[in-house]
Design an enzyme around this catalytic site. Structure first.
Site, mmCIF file in Angstrom:
data_model
loop_
_atom_site.group_PDB
_atom_site.id
_atom_site.type_symbol
_atom_site.label_atom_id
_atom_site.label_comp_id
_atom_site.label_asym_id
_atom_site.label_seq_id
_atom_site.Cartn_x
_atom_site.Cartn_y
_atom_site.Cartn_z
ATOM 1 N N LYS A 1 8.292 4.715 2.661
ATOM 2 C CA LYS A 1 8.768 3.321 2.725
ATOM 3 C C LYS A 1 9.445 2.947 1.407
ATOM 4 C CE LYS A 1 5.435 1.783 6.067
ATOM 5 N NZ LYS A 1 4.041 1.412 6.300
ATOM 6 N N GLN B 1 -0.606 -1.872 4.314
ATOM 7 C CA GLN B 1 -0.709 -0.597 5.030
ATOM 8 C C GLN B 1 -2.057 -0.492 5.736
ATOM 9 O OE1 GLN B 1 1.809 1.570 5.333
ATOM 10 N NE2 GLN B 1 0.608 3.027 6.514
ATOM 11 N N ASP C 1 6.148 -6.674 9.560
ATOM 12 C CA ASP C 1 5.530 -5.775 10.546
ATOM 13 C C ASP C 1 5.556 -6.406 11.938
ATOM 14 O OD1 ASP C 1 4.493 -3.254 9.891
ATOM 15 O OD2 ASP C 1 2.753 -4.094 8.857
HETATM 16 N N1 GUN Z 1 0.005 2.263 9.339
HETATM 17 C C1 GUN Z 1 0.665 3.143 10.151
HETATM 18 N N2 GUN Z 1 1.783 2.580 10.640
HETATM 19 C C2 GUN Z 1 1.839 1.319 10.154
HETATM 20 C C3 GUN Z 1 2.765 0.246 10.297
HETATM 21 O O1 GUN Z 1 3.784 0.333 11.004
HETATM 22 N N3 GUN Z 1 2.474 -0.895 9.604
HETATM 23 C C4 GUN Z 1 1.362 -1.019 8.840
HETATM 24 N N4 GUN Z 1 1.166 -2.180 8.219
HETATM 25 N N5 GUN Z 1 0.478 -0.037 8.685
HETATM 26 C C5 GUN Z 1 0.723 1.128 9.332
#
Ligand code: GUN
Length: 302
Positions: free
Chosen positions: A54, A98, A121
């Protein structure tokens, strides 16, 4: 027949290029760039590798990226205070916590504390409601469903009036993509059926699908004979079914990944199909970048 491959890796490049150009234009005109904070609690290896990707992608498209790593034993109150700090930080347009979080922290409480206008998200109940209403109300579609819709549209598939069958009813993929595909408008306006573990005859529903979206988390769940000849098949499954030596370093083991669809046989029947890996996977982070850019644009009123 061999289906056309819908390559997420190529479509990702197309979209990231578009975002990079737009970020540059906004910077030239308004003197600001999108700000994204990623909060990582602890050091779960899978989370660490997602977060690293990311950060890399955010830098590539010209965002101001803030990586905030917190110890695994941070209290819920301290994490809520941190979110409050970023909710009130003008330079931050997107907040991502996350997941998964350690057991002593209530995920729901944390996600609900994020300002819905910075919830890139798309997990906050307000954004889930906005998605359901659709049209101008929609702000941040959740990233994986948004990526699926981009793959369908950019691969040239007609959605207007199409029979879409979604396999799986998760809050993160099945429910939102079903909602998105039934909205009025471009890239949607489909007739949508959602099937799940309570469905009596999954095969009969799948056989009607012009667009079959499978997000069940069960390797090879969808059999080739369930696929309508020429259909577009989107396989969201990423199932680890074993390990094999890495091509780069044979002393290192890497996961063998399989989707929810029997790819080798399905590609002889479908008109187009996403591979696993390299199909839906690369789209999630790409759409996170798109949502963060959207957040800044909403704020600037452009
Ligand atoms: N953990 C795995 N995929 C994601 C996601 O798309 N967003 C978040 N916040 N955590 C994750």
């Amino acid at each position: 027949m061999t289906a056309k491959l819908i390559k997420g890796t190529e479509i990702r490049e197309e979209i990231l290029e578009e975002i990079t150009k737009e970020v540059k234009n906004i910077k030239d005109k308004h003197g600001v760039v999108p700000g994204l904070v990623t909060i990582l609690v602890g050091a779960n290896p899978a989370s660490l590798s997602y977060v690293t990707l990311k950060i890399k992608t955010a830098h590539r498209v010209g965002f101001n990226e803030v990586q905030d790593s917190q110890p695994v034993d941070i209290s819920e109150a301290d994490l809520l205070a941190l979110i409050d700090k970023y909710n009130n930080d003008d330079a931050i347009n997107g907040i991502l916590v996350q997941l998964p979080l350690p057991g002593h922290i209530d995920d729901k409480k944390i996600l609900n504390a994020i300002d819905p206008d910075k919830d890139v998200d798309g997990f906050h109940p307000i954004n889930v409601g906005r998605l359901m209403i659709g049209g101008d109300e929609l702000k941040f579609p959740p990233c994986t469903p948004a990526g699926i819709q981009e793959l369908i549209v950019r691969s040239g598939m007609e959605t207007n009036g199409a029979e879409v069958v979604v396999v799986g009813r998760s809050n993160i993929v099945g429910k939102p993509i079903a909602n998105m595909m039934l909205q009025k408008g471009a890239g949607a306006n489909s007739t949508v059926t959602v099937i799940h573990t309570g469905t009596k005859d999954m095969a009969s529903h799948c056989k009607r699908a012009d667009i079959l979206i499978v997000a069940a988390g069960v390797p090879d769940l969808v059999k080739p004979e369930w696929i309508k000849p020429g259909a577009c098949v989107i396989d969201v499954g990423v199932n680890r079914v074993g390990e094999k030596p890495s091509k780069k370093d044979p002393n290192k083991m890497v996961a063998i990944l399989k989707g929810d669809v029997d790819f080798d046989k399905a590609k002889e029947i479908a008109g187009s199909i996403t591979p696993v890996p390299g199909g839906v996977g690369p789209m999630t982070i790409t759409m996170l970048m798109k949502n963060t850019l959207k957040s800044l644009k909403f704020k600037l009123g452009i």
